[in-house]
Design a protein around this motif. Structure first.
Motif, mmCIF file in Angstrom:
data_model
loop_
_atom_site.group_PDB
_atom_site.id
_atom_site.type_symbol
_atom_site.label_atom_id
_atom_site.label_comp_id
_atom_site.label_asym_id
_atom_site.label_seq_id
_atom_site.Cartn_x
_atom_site.Cartn_y
_atom_site.Cartn_z
ATOM 1 N N ARG A 1 -3.852 9.137 6.599
ATOM 2 C CA ARG A 1 -4.965 9.934 6.080
ATOM 3 C C ARG A 1 -5.641 9.220 4.910
ATOM 4 O O ARG A 1 -6.854 9.228 4.787
ATOM 5 C CB ARG A 1 -4.434 11.297 5.642
ATOM 6 N N GLU A 2 -4.841 8.644 4.013
ATOM 7 C CA GLU A 2 -5.346 7.904 2.855
ATOM 8 C C GLU A 2 -4.488 6.659 2.668
ATOM 9 O O GLU A 2 -3.293 6.674 2.970
ATOM 10 C CB GLU A 2 -5.260 8.735 1.567
ATOM 11 N N ALA B 1 0.840 -1.195 0.000
ATOM 12 C CA ALA B 1 0.000 0.000 0.000
ATOM 13 C C ALA B 1 0.873 1.242 0.000
ATOM 14 O O ALA B 1 1.993 1.229 0.505
ATOM 15 C CB ALA B 1 -0.917 0.012 1.226
ATOM 16 N N ILE B 2 0.326 2.292 -0.581
ATOM 17 C CA ILE B 2 0.899 3.627 -0.448
ATOM 18 C C ILE B 2 0.021 4.340 0.565
ATOM 19 O O ILE B 2 -1.205 4.380 0.439
ATOM 20 C CB ILE B 2 0.895 4.394 -1.787
ATOM 21 N N LEU B 3 0.662 4.896 1.582
ATOM 22 C CA LEU B 3 -0.055 5.618 2.630
ATOM 23 C C LEU B 3 0.268 7.101 2.540
ATOM 24 O O LEU B 3 1.424 7.476 2.343
ATOM 25 C CB LEU B 3 0.360 5.122 4.010
ATOM 26 N N ALA C 1 -4.092 15.617 -2.631
ATOM 27 C CA ALA C 1 -5.020 15.240 -3.698
ATOM 28 C C ALA C 1 -5.127 13.725 -3.877
ATOM 29 O O ALA C 1 -6.004 13.253 -4.597
ATOM 30 C CB ALA C 1 -4.578 15.882 -5.016
ATOM 31 N N TRP C 2 -4.256 12.954 -3.233
ATOM 32 C CA TRP C 2 -4.312 11.496 -3.359
ATOM 33 C C TRP C 2 -5.557 10.967 -2.643
ATOM 34 O O TRP C 2 -5.844 11.354 -1.513
ATOM 35 C CB TRP C 2 -3.069 10.853 -2.745
ATOM 36 N N ARG C 3 -6.281 10.079 -3.304
ATOM 37 C CA ARG C 3 -7.467 9.460 -2.720
ATOM 38 C C ARG C 3 -7.359 7.955 -2.849
ATOM 39 O O ARG C 3 -7.020 7.434 -3.900
ATOM 40 C CB ARG C 3 -8.748 9.927 -3.421
ATOM 41 N N GLY C 4 -7.676 7.263 -1.764
ATOM 42 C CA GLY C 4 -7.570 5.804 -1.761
ATOM 43 C C GLY C 4 -8.904 5.143 -1.571
ATOM 44 O O GLY C 4 -9.894 5.768 -1.230
ATOM 45 N N GLY C 5 -8.922 3.844 -1.776
ATOM 46 C CA GLY C 5 -10.131 3.074 -1.603
ATOM 47 C C GLY C 5 -10.105 2.223 -0.349
ATOM 48 O O GLY C 5 -11.071 1.559 -0.038
ATOM 49 N N GLU C 6 -8.987 2.249 0.357
ATOM 50 C CA GLU C 6 -8.851 1.443 1.570
ATOM 51 C C GLU C 6 -9.452 2.183 2.768
ATOM 52 O O GLU C 6 -9.292 3.389 2.906
ATOM 53 C CB GLU C 6 -7.373 1.163 1.859
#
Length: 107
Positions: free
Chosen positions: A27-28, A15-17, A49-54
């Motif tokens: 945060r994401e 994962a990228i956090l 601006a990065w948005r994740g689905g986790e």
């Protein structure tokens, strides 16, 4: 809010956090695929601006809950810390084993 980005691995899942530096909370979280990892390694852009689905709640707010740290980068792009062996193993697994590199344009 100051942010940093981390590549972490739990063995079978990476994962990228996006981490809030002030309180060291996630945060994401984004599941890794070649495009996400390439963006992290080349031009991260604006981390806010990065948005994740986790889902990021409870124990998942602790970066360590996402596995071993491979590399952490500041919002400005500098490398904060890195595990060289895990880094190159990850580059091989995600890119070189497929005949490309992390800065190869994604089709």
């Amino acid at each position: 809010m100051a942010l940093s980005a981390e590549w972490r691995s739990r063995g079978e899942s990476d994962a990228i956090l996006i981490v809030n530096v002030e309180d060291n909370t996630v945060r994401e979280a984004l599941a890794i695929d070649p495009a996400v990892l390439s963006r992290f390694l080349t031009d991260m852009g604006e981390l806010s601006a990065w948005r994740g689905g986790e889902a990021v709640d409870g124990a998942n707010r602790d970066p360590a809950a996402w596995g071993d740290l491979i590399i952490a980068r500041a919002a400005t792009g500098e490398v904060i810390t890195m595990d060289p062996e895990r880094y190159w193993d990850g580059i091989y697994a995600w890119f070189r084993s497929r005949g490309v590199d992390y800065d190869t344009p994604i089709q």
